[in-house]
Design a protein around this motif. Structure first.
Motif: not given
Length: 215
Positions: A121, A136, A142, A145, A148
């Protein structure tokens, strides 16, 4: 980066985003579109994967049952399921963190997978707001992420992982332990909302890994 066009990357990012956010908070704090059968009828049919098809069938059937209930009660039922599975008390029936799914008998979070996700990250310039005090390596994080990264690729941004790096992340992180998480969820609530949602996530991850391997 890819033979997948920007539109497909955008849709894939939206799918990861929806599932990731749905796993981070109970439905009482998120949109309730998953209880609408028409939502699943309109779900993107871009993923050539039998697991995705099976999951969408289950999720639509769950939504059809929920549609016969009072909306507040239907949302409460999913929120109660979420709490039992992912929060507790006394402890979550299906801990949603990678650290606790990498080996049998692990009951403490914040392990090596947490540190790895922190670094991933940070390298991507992302910061966890952590309003829910999550580690996290939560499955929802996950997937967000990945959401993104898909958005950045769709937008043509230069600072994104290449196909090999992104494929390695999918394989080594969410896809490496989602089967374990699904198994725990299904042993508790095989007919519930989250069993279908995690089956959908696994199917999308498998499809995505296959696409990346071909590039």
């Amino acid at each position: 980066m890819s033979v997948m066009d920007s539109g497909l990357w955008q849709v894939l990012g939206e799918v990861y985003g929806f599932i990731g956010n749905s796993l981070l908070k109970p439905m009482s704090q998120t949109p309730t579109v998953g209880l609408d059968p028409e939502f699943w009828d309109g779900f993107p049919r871009l993923f050539d994967n039998e697991r995705v098809d099976a999951a969408l069938t289950k999720l639509k059937a769950y939504a059809e049952t929920a549609a016969d209930m009072d909306e507040a009660k239907a949302v409460e039922r999913v929120a109660v399921e979420y709490t039992r599975l992912f929060i507790g008390p006394p402890s979550p029936a299906a801990p949603p963190w990678e650290t606790m799914s990498r080996a049998d008998g692990v009951s403490v979070g914040f392990g090596e997978a947490t540190f790895q996700m922190k670094a991933i990250l940070r390298e991507a310039g992302l910061e966890l707001s952590n309003e829910n005090n999550q580690y996290e390596d939560h499955m929802g994080i996950e997937l967000l992420y990945l959401s993104e990264m898909c958005r950045r690729i769709a937008a043509g941004e230069p600072s994104v992982p290449d196909a090999g790096e992104l494929g390695a992340f999918v394989e080594e992180h969410p896809l490496s332990w989602i089967e374990t998480l699904r198994g725990r969820v299904e042993s508790e609530r095989a007919d519930g909302y989250y069993a279908g949602l995690l089956e959908l996530a696994q199917g999308v991850l498998e499809w995505h890994e296959g696409q990346l391997a071909e590039q």
